[in-house]
Design a protein around this motif. Structure first.
Motif, short mmCIF file in Angstrom:
data_model
loop_
_atom_site.label_atom_id
_atom_site.label_comp_id
_atom_site.label_asym_id
_atom_site.label_seq_id
_atom_site.Cartn_x
_atom_site.Cartn_y
_atom_site.Cartn_z
N TYR A 36 26.50 22.40 49.28
CA TYR A 36 25.12 21.92 49.08
C TYR A 36 24.29 22.87 48.23
O TYR A 36 23.12 22.58 47.92
CB TYR A 36 24.43 21.68 50.44
N PHE A 86 18.04 20.68 47.07
CA PHE A 86 17.74 21.38 48.33
C PHE A 86 18.30 22.80 48.30
O PHE A 86 17.62 23.76 48.64
CB PHE A 86 18.33 20.59 49.51
N SER A 99 16.45 25.43 46.10
CA SER A 99 15.08 25.84 46.42
C SER A 99 15.02 27.33 46.71
O SER A 99 16.01 27.96 47.08
CB SER A 99 14.55 25.05 47.62
N ASP A 110 17.58 12.15 48.97
CA ASP A 110 17.05 13.20 49.83
C ASP A 110 17.26 14.59 49.23
O ASP A 110 16.79 15.60 49.77
CB ASP A 110 17.66 13.13 51.23
N LEU A 124 19.97 16.33 49.01
CA LEU A 124 20.89 17.21 49.74
C LEU A 124 22.28 16.61 49.91
O LEU A 124 23.27 17.30 49.66
CB LEU A 124 20.30 17.52 51.13
#
Length: 249
Positions: free
Chosen positions: A165, A170, A173, A223, A225
């Motif tokens: 991931y 996500f 970040s 989303d 992610l």
């Protein structure tokens, strides 16, 4: 008369030559007839029971109910074996660690009649900073549980690597160290792959697919992610050739 004499002389010369050539030819042997090769399709049970074990990557968080990889795999298998009916059971929830999955399996009596069991677990161990030693202990336990559920047949079990991931919005970040995420995911996957290799369990790596998430945003859901339906389709393309069913009376 001269013309008649020439014709007779020519015939006397040509006829013996033709006769000799005919006599010198060896009769050809008859060509052997090779029967066509027929391939008998493999026998498979009339009903295939498939169990998918895992976490959010198994249920397909943020994609449609039929878009996750177990559903797509089942559809592909149905097309491959049209005379066979398929049933799918998923034991997975978003956020589950190896401990959560073990507990869920132990809580219910799920039977041991599965012809195929897939296992994808571990990302939440990493995400929740659970000591790696827990995964080292519980991953083998889960594999053995999967074998038991798969009629005690190792060949019916497929382990899938953990997606990365770090290659998602996500993971990029500022709250996360994406390089550290990748290193830790590699550590988990290396342990799982080595264990599977040493124990003759099928292991399929799909991590590299998820590492295209930044260069190919279509592989990530809205989303920011989880893998998208398209990513799961690529998972299935790797899993499908490894699925083998053994017919038993």
């Amino acid at each position: 008369m001269k013309n008649v004499f020439k014709i007779i002389l020519t015939l006397l010369i040509v006829i013996p030559t033709i006769s000799c050539d005919s006599e010198s030819e060896t009769p050809k042997a008859p060509t052997a007839i090779v029967p066509p090769v027929t391939t008998t399709p493999p026998l498979v049970p009339k009903t295939i029971n498939y169990l998918a074990l895992g976490d959010s990557y198994t249920i397909g968080q943020s994609v449609c109910e039929t878009c996750n990889y177990p559903e797509q795999l089942q559809r592909n298998l149905s097309n491959t074996y049209p005379a066979t009916s398929f049933s799918l059971k998923i034991i997975a929830k978003t956020g589950w660690t190896t401990s959560n999955l073990l507990s869920a399996i132990n809580t219910e009596n799920h039977g041991s009649n599965y012809d195929l069991v897939t296992l994808l677990i571990g990302v939440n161990n990493q995400f929740q900073n659970i000591p790696f030693s827990v995964y080292e202990k519980e991953f083998p336990e889960l594999v053995n549980k999967a074998i038991t559920l798969a009629k005690e047949e190792k060949s019916n079990v497929i382990v899938i690597s953990i997606p990365d991931y770090a290659y998602t919005p996500f993971g990029q970040s500022s709250a996360y160290n994406n390089k550290q995420i990748s290193l830790e995911i590699d550590k988990y996957n290396a342990f799982a792959e080595n264990y599977c290799k040493n124990n003759n369990i099928i292991f399929i790596s799909i991590t590299d697919i998820t590492r295209q998430g930044l260069s190919n945003p279509s592989l990530v859901t809205q989303d920011g992610l989880h893998p998208s339906q398209s990513a799961y389709t690529l998972f299935v393309e790797r899993i499908l050739p490894k699925v083998k069913f053994t017919y038993k009376e």
